[in-house]
Design an enzyme around this catalytic site. Structure first.
Site, mmCIF file in Angstrom:
data_model
loop_
_atom_site.group_PDB
_atom_site.id
_atom_site.type_symbol
_atom_site.label_atom_id
_atom_site.label_comp_id
_atom_site.label_asym_id
_atom_site.label_seq_id
_atom_site.Cartn_x
_atom_site.Cartn_y
_atom_site.Cartn_z
ATOM 1 N N GLN A 131 0.832 -1.197 0.000
ATOM 2 C CA GLN A 131 0.000 0.000 0.000
ATOM 3 C C GLN A 131 0.870 1.251 0.000
ATOM 4 O OE1 GLN A 131 -1.696 1.498 3.726
ATOM 5 N NE2 GLN A 131 -3.705 1.171 2.848
ATOM 6 N N GLY A 132 0.713 2.109 -0.994
ATOM 7 C CA GLY A 132 1.485 3.350 -1.054
ATOM 8 C C GLY A 132 0.620 4.550 -0.729
ATOM 9 N N TYR A 133 0.467 4.840 0.537
ATOM 10 C CA TYR A 133 -0.363 5.982 0.955
ATOM 11 C C TYR A 133 0.511 7.084 1.556
ATOM 12 C CZ TYR A 133 -4.929 3.589 0.439
ATOM 13 O OH TYR A 133 -6.045 2.968 -0.034
ATOM 14 N N SER A 134 1.097 6.802 2.737
ATOM 15 C CA SER A 134 1.810 7.850 3.471
ATOM 16 C C SER A 134 3.045 8.320 2.717
ATOM 17 C CB SER A 134 2.246 7.322 4.838
ATOM 18 O OG SER A 134 1.142 7.028 5.637
ATOM 19 N N SER A 166 4.352 -1.251 4.422
ATOM 20 C CA SER A 166 4.657 -2.525 5.074
ATOM 21 C C SER A 166 5.065 -3.562 4.046
ATOM 22 C CB SER A 166 3.433 -3.053 5.812
ATOM 23 O OG SER A 166 3.273 -2.369 7.006
ATOM 24 N N GLU A 249 -12.872 -2.658 9.012
ATOM 25 C CA GLU A 249 -11.704 -3.317 9.588
ATOM 26 C C GLU A 249 -11.259 -2.671 10.897
ATOM 27 O OE1 GLU A 249 -11.910 -2.734 6.356
ATOM 28 O OE2 GLU A 249 -11.961 -4.796 5.607
ATOM 29 N N SER A 373 -3.322 8.339 13.857
ATOM 30 C CA SER A 373 -2.787 8.431 15.222
ATOM 31 C C SER A 373 -3.926 8.647 16.211
ATOM 32 C CB SER A 373 -1.806 9.601 15.311
ATOM 33 O OG SER A 373 -2.533 10.817 15.331
ATOM 34 N N ASN A 374 -3.643 8.373 17.467
ATOM 35 C CA ASN A 374 -4.710 8.517 18.461
ATOM 36 C C ASN A 374 -5.182 9.961 18.584
ATOM 37 O OD1 ASN A 374 -4.268 5.824 18.745
ATOM 38 N ND2 ASN A 374 -4.383 5.851 20.978
#
Lengths: 390, 371
Positions: A131-134, A166, A249, A373-374
């Site tokens: 996955q290429g997002y960030s 990842s 998910e 992030s939280n």
């Protein structure tokens, strides 16, 4: 239940929950090699591939996909049982970006040609997706991503850099969010594209993380090409395409399982070293045990809502915050309880235990950061659940 | 959740919501503080008329024979309007102890009166602020002819009770006895809880109890009281969730309307994240309290019941306090005044958190049971 049951041979959703759970357990017990179960680190593709292909042959690889696309067509209720039982039995995590993310996107937003071209290859293990997002400057603010795709003669030419990808070193395909328009609102100039990585211009550099593992990568794209036919959804509409994934998910990330694993280690360590006789320790331990137990109660509410065929909205963010912060607190007491061993890298012999207390502590640092992030989760809660003003 | 919501829960939710909307009046609540009986008799009678006090009372004793999930709806809703005291003490703790006892005549006489709002049985079980085991007491019951003679001191007794249900150690074990408020030998010393409701210390000096007034004999005494306490802990947890509901709603409303620096303060991220944390805490508390009520309705064994009750009270007590404290902070100066309504919720949370054992005591109890 054995492998004698062939694909599509029965309606899984018609089984009782207990029968279905037993079927999942039985599959793992009989088909998943013991050496692959409960791995301490995420397995590489070469290691996990036999299990991936076994699941595929059994028709058990894509629990959430509809049956007409080769999935099991499980209801959310059964899907939850599938995930829980796989985890309980120690089945290793697959390289699952194709299964979890790209597949559902193509099923929802792809063309018939795209589905025909890609879904069977995901199921066959022929394509491994990342996955290429960030990007380095597009983390929490993902929509500010700058990797650029220019359309020339029905082909995108892509330049830029992705990060936190990842297992990119094991992947041969990437789905990515790329910028196709620089003017207007930043969300409205992003497209969702699929890219074959078997071409010049891809550079992959693993990032060694704080726990000493290499799972995330930097991926550089230098004049990488992909045909227009690999655009998913309309041009400039990739933000919406990517968002169709979010939601379902996210309940998994709120599972109490990770907290329970470290709580058990903490309990073993405390018993082995006599700390359960220390009232100060017992008080701190009990607070955490109750945080974990109460997380399970909260998780169960969401799971029940899924089982009843109801979805949930942005309130699911609360589960991620509570689950990840609880599990981090447990790892913190684990390190503290190990005393001076808490400063040593790697597994140590503590009393009669063989225990690595630093690895979970370090590994769990990531959980409050990735997947939104939280702090982003708290923004979501305050804006979309509590309706506080901008 | 909603898919499994029963019709009774739905109907109770609707009627309680309407009642709270029409009857919440903090001016009236303030006027009731620091004086007996500490609640509004007219409103209490109205609530009885709606059948809410009979929710947990079997139909054979004039109640509706419903469950704890139903009672939780009533208490949570009423708590959001600060209308719940002293219902949990009387119709849950007191009435359940009576029901679990073995005096059928007394049940037949008193339980319909509880449902009708005319009898408020107050369980007098505690003698120490640090002891959760109802069997660890010094009040004694000695035989005197056909009667028992009680001597001892009970603390934290519901001050508004019409009748006391007193635990005492008889030669054969723990017994539970009904004692009239004005019985000879009863001395009542009142103190006022943080929210202005009455708490009593009960001095018992040679108080005579006829056999007909023994609510639970030594065969069932300790078990009856333990069970009623666990049930009341879960219902107090539901009440605490109602306090959290109201405090959170009031605070969010304030954050949307209070303007500083030319913007509603709810637009500031530091405050938004505090609000998000309050919301998370409320949701966790609600999940635990909900699971606890469900468990009670499923006839758990004693250990499961005790662990669940302590877990719920520990979570809801702490969350209730934290949310109401943060609410005061987010209200700023007005939150610090007696005229500001939000302070009433902090005080109610203080009372409910302390009642029947605070979070600290219940974590200890949970830890002992878990080991």
């Amino acid at each position: 239940m054995t492998g004698a049951e062939t694909r599509d041979s029965r309606d899984w959703n018609a089984l009782s929950d207990a029968e279905f759970a037993a079927a999942v357990r039985s599959l793992v017990e009989t088909k998943c090699p013991a050496a692959l179960r409960h791995p301490p680190r995420r397995l590489r593709w070469a290691q996990v591939k036999p299990w991936y292909l076994t699941l595929s042959a059994e028709g058990w690889l894509a629990p959430g996909w509809p049956t007409e696309h080769g999935g099991m067509g499980l209801s959310p209720a059964k899907h939850l049982i599938y995930v829980e039982e796989m985890e309980r039995a120690g089945a290793p995590r697959l390289l699952d970006q194709g299964l979890m993310n790209l597949g559902p996107v193509l099923i929802t937003c792809g063309t018939p040609e795209q589905r025909a071209a890609y879904l069977p290859k995901i199921l066959a293990g022929e394509h491994v997706w990342c996955q290429g997002y960030s990007e380095p400057n597009a983390g929490s603010d993902l929509a500010s991503l700058r990797t650029e795709a220019v359309l020339e003669n029905d082909e995108f030419i892509i330049n830029g850099q992705k990060i936190w990808t990842s297992m990119a070193f094991d992947a041969d395909h990437m789905f990515a969010l790329v910028r196709t328009r620089k003017t207007g609102p930043k969300q409205a100039g992003i497209s969702f594209v699929m890219i074959d990585m078997d071409q010049p211009g891809f550079t992959i550099r693993p990032i060694r993380n704080i726990a000493g593992d290499e799972e995330f990568c930097e991926v550089f794209l230098d004049n990488v090409r992909t045909p227009l036919s690999n655009l998913v959804g309309p041009l400039h509409d990739g933000w919406r395409v990517a968002k169709t994934l979010l939601g379902f998910e996210r309940v998994w990330s709120g599972s109490p399982r990770q907290s329970l694993i470290v709580l058990l280690q903490l309990e073993q360590l405390a018993r082995a070293t006599g700390r359960m006789a220390d009232p100060v320790f017992v008080d701190r331990y009990t607070r955490l045990a109750l945080d974990v137990r109460d997380l399970a109660s909260t998780y169960e509410r969401f799971a029940r809502s899924l089982r009843a065929g109801q979805g949930f909205g942005p309130e699911v963010s609360l589960l991620k915050v509570w689950a990840t912060e609880t599990s981090q607190r447990v790892t913190e007491l684990l390190v503290e309880t190990a005393g001076e061993y808490g400063g040593l890298l790697g597994a140590q012999e503590i009393a009669d235990l063989h225990l690595d207390v630093l690895h979970p502590f370090l590994e769990y640092r990531a959980w409050t950061i990735y997947g939104g992030s939280n702090q982003i989760q708290r923004n979501i809660l305050s804006k979309h659940v509590l309706r506080l003003p901008n | 959740m909603s898919s499994e919501t029963t019709d009774s829960v739905r109907m109770l939710t609707d009627s309680v919501t309407a009642f709270v909307r029409d009857h919440t009046d903090h001016k009236r609540g303030r006027a009731l503080r620091g004086a007996l009986p500490g609640y509004d008799r007219k409103i209490y009678a109205d609530m009885a008329g709606l059948g809410w006090f009979g929710v947990l009372i079997p139909e054979s004793y004039g109640g509706a024979g419903l469950g704890f999930q139903d009672m939780a709806v009533v208490l949570r809703g009423l708590a959001s309007g600060l209308l719940a005291d002293p219902i949990c003490a009387a119709v849950v703790l007191g009435a359940r102890a009576l029901l679990h006892g073995d005096n059928d005549d007394l049940k037949a006489r008193l339980l319909p009166e509880v449902a009708a709002g005319r009898c408020l049985p107050g369980l007098a079980w505690s003698e120490s602020h640090l002891e959760l085991d109802p069997a660890v007491i010094t009040t004694v019951a000695v035989r005197q002819g056909p009667n028992l003679l009680l001597n001892g001191t009970k603390r934290f007794v519901p001050g508004a009770a019409s009748d006391f249900l007193v635990t005492a150690l008889a030669p054969d074990g723990l017994v539970l006895c009904r004692v009239a408020r004005d019985a000879p030998g009863v001395g009542l010393e009142l103190a006022w809880r943080a929210d202005g409701t009455p708490s009593a210390t009960l001095h018992l000096s040679d108080v005579g109890v006829a056999a007909a007034d023994v609510v639970a004999s030594a065969q069932v005494g300790a078990a009856s009281v333990r069970r009623a306490l666990d049930e009341a802990l879960v219902m107090a947890s539901a009440e605490l969730v109602g306090v959290m509901d109201a405090a959170l709603t009031m605070t969010l409303d304030y954050m949307r309307t209070r303007v500083q620096y030319d913007k509603p303060i709810g637009s500031f991220q530091a405050l938004q994240h505090k609000a998000a944390d309050m919301y998370i805490l409320r949701q966790v508390a609600e999940a635990v309290a909900g699971e606890a009520a469900e468990l009670l309705d499923a006839n758990p064994d004693e250990r499961d019941r005790a662990m669940m009750a302590s877990r719920a009270k520990a979570r809801c007590g702490d969350a209730g306090l934290q949310i109401t404290r943060e609410s005061i902070q987010l209200h700023g100066g007005i939150g610090y005044t007696d005229a500001g309504d939000i302070g009433l919720y902090l005080k109610r949370a203080l009372v409910l958190s302390a009642w029947l054992g605070n979070a600290d005591l219940h974590r200890r109890r949970y830890a002992c049971l878990a080991m």
